[in-house]
Scaffold this motif. Structure first.
Motif, mmCIF file in Angstrom:
data_model
loop_
_atom_site.group_PDB
_atom_site.id
_atom_site.type_symbol
_atom_site.label_atom_id
_atom_site.label_comp_id
_atom_site.label_asym_id
_atom_site.label_seq_id
_atom_site.Cartn_x
_atom_site.Cartn_y
_atom_site.Cartn_z
ATOM 1 N N GLU A 84 0.825 -1.216 0.000
ATOM 2 C CA GLU A 84 0.000 0.000 0.000
ATOM 3 C C GLU A 84 0.857 1.264 0.000
ATOM 4 O O GLU A 84 0.546 2.234 -0.699
ATOM 5 N N ASP A 85 1.934 1.270 0.796
ATOM 6 C CA ASP A 85 2.803 2.449 0.861
ATOM 7 C C ASP A 85 3.517 2.689 -0.461
ATOM 8 O O ASP A 85 3.653 3.837 -0.906
ATOM 9 N N ALA A 88 0.983 4.044 -2.912
ATOM 10 C CA ALA A 88 0.619 5.429 -2.601
ATOM 11 C C ALA A 88 1.698 6.408 -3.066
ATOM 12 O O ALA A 88 1.393 7.532 -3.462
ATOM 13 N N ALA A 89 2.961 5.979 -3.024
ATOM 14 C CA ALA A 89 4.056 6.854 -3.452
ATOM 15 C C ALA A 89 4.048 7.094 -4.955
ATOM 16 O O ALA A 89 4.642 8.062 -5.435
ATOM 17 N N ILE A 99 7.609 10.617 -0.411
ATOM 18 C CA ILE A 99 6.315 10.201 0.138
ATOM 19 C C ILE A 99 6.448 8.838 0.822
ATOM 20 O O ILE A 99 5.948 8.623 1.932
ATOM 21 N N LEU A 100 7.140 7.916 0.156
ATOM 22 C CA LEU A 100 7.340 6.593 0.738
ATOM 23 C C LEU A 100 8.169 6.677 2.014
ATOM 24 O O LEU A 100 7.885 5.997 3.003
ATOM 25 N N ASN A 102 8.433 9.211 4.146
ATOM 26 C CA ASN A 102 7.638 9.786 5.244
ATOM 27 C C ASN A 102 6.571 8.810 5.737
ATOM 28 O O ASN A 102 6.294 8.739 6.937
ATOM 29 N N ASN A 103 5.969 8.065 4.815
ATOM 30 C CA ASN A 103 4.934 7.107 5.207
ATOM 31 C C ASN A 103 5.496 5.930 5.997
ATOM 32 O O ASN A 103 4.757 5.264 6.731
ATOM 33 N N SER A 104 6.795 5.676 5.842
ATOM 34 C CA SER A 104 7.404 4.555 6.554
ATOM 35 C C SER A 104 7.783 4.910 7.993
ATOM 36 O O SER A 104 8.181 4.038 8.768
ATOM 37 N N CYS A 106 6.946 5.766 11.704
ATOM 38 C CA CYS A 106 5.833 5.523 12.637
ATOM 39 C C CYS A 106 5.784 6.627 13.691
ATOM 40 O O CYS A 106 6.077 6.402 14.879
#
Length: 266
Positions: A84-85, A88-89, A99-100, A102-104, A106
């Motif tokens: 999903e991450d 999304a990137a 984006i990836l 920052n999404n990684s 926690c």
């Protein structure tokens, strides 16, 4: 001193915006697994699908033991990021490693980042304010923790007490003069007596918020803020991120006839 992990967080998460080189390298390499999983119209992607995947899904593909090292490296990235991450990137049709990355992470967004990193402030003042918010100023008590040799621990301004974060902003003679001017401008005398101990807890981040209770292994049914119920309760959330806190700040700014400090609310 701030930890390297803290420094490497994006500014919206309370860090300085530096990037962890290993994690960033993984995020850059993830562009290749995005291209493979999306079956991009590229010659090397077609070659990968023909030689290795052979119609299999990349995310469920079982890596054989005798495969090449570069293909093994790419497949091992599946343990670093979720499907999903990665998707999304590249949602716009172009892959963005930032984006990836920052999404990684926690971490939750902090409520003070827009005030600290406002473009209306000088660059050196932004860093100083970040140190103030995170209690990272190089006061004598902090230097002593790292065994830095000091001739004296007394505050160089007043010379009466040991220099610390709390002393610098509330106890020093100069700080008290500044507070008197602020109270005079606000047309009030001082902090109400019944709130002084509470204020001491606030200054020293000693309020019994859920994150502090968790440190002492106090059993809790939930870590969510009991007021808004949206985020975990913490010192920063209580004063900057909670919906009620933002409403209170809006009322204060309205009473002071000002818009912001500067601080935009999400």
């Amino acid at each position: 001193m701030a930890s390297w992990e803290k420094v490497c967080l994006p500014k919206v998460f309370g860090g300085l915006g530096f990037r962890n080189d290993q994690r960033w390298n993984h995020a850059i390499l993830a562009k290749y697994i995005w291209a493979i999983s999306e079956k991009m119209d590229l010659l090397w992607v077609k070659w990968i699908n023909s030689i290795y995947l052979k119609g299999s899904d990349f995310w469920t593909y079982k890596l054989p033991p005798d495969t090449s090292w570069y293909w093994r490296k790419l497949c091992n990235l599946r343990d670093k990021f979720s499907r999903e991450d990665v998707k999304a990137a590249g949602l716009t049709g172009k892959f963005y490693s930032s984006i990836l990355y920052n999404n990684s992470l926690c971490h939750q967004q902090v409520g003070y980042h827009k005030a600290v990193w406002s473009r209306l402030s000088l660059l050196k003042h932004r860093f100083l304010l970040w140190q103030v918010v995170n209690a990272q100023l190089l006061t004598f008590d902090n230097l002593l923790r790292f065994r830095v040799p000091l001739d004296s621990l007394l505050c160089p301004v007043c010379g009466d007490f040991e220099e610390s974060h709390a002393h610098l902003f509330f106890e020093c003679a100069l700080s008290k003069q500044v507070l008197d001017l602020i109270f005079g401008w606000l047309d009030c005398i001082t902090w109400p007596y019944e709130y002084r101990f509470l204020l001491w807890q606030v200054v020293n981040a000693q309020l019994l918020t859920f994150d502090n209770l968790l440190r002492f292994r106090v059993p809790l049914d939930s870590l969510l803020c009991p007021v808004c119920g949206d985020f975990e309760e913490s010192h920063a959330h209580l004063f900057f991120e909670c919906a009620l806190s933002k409403q209170v700040l809006d009322l204060i700014f309205g009473w002071l006839d000002c818009i912001t400090w500067p601080y935009e609310y999400d």
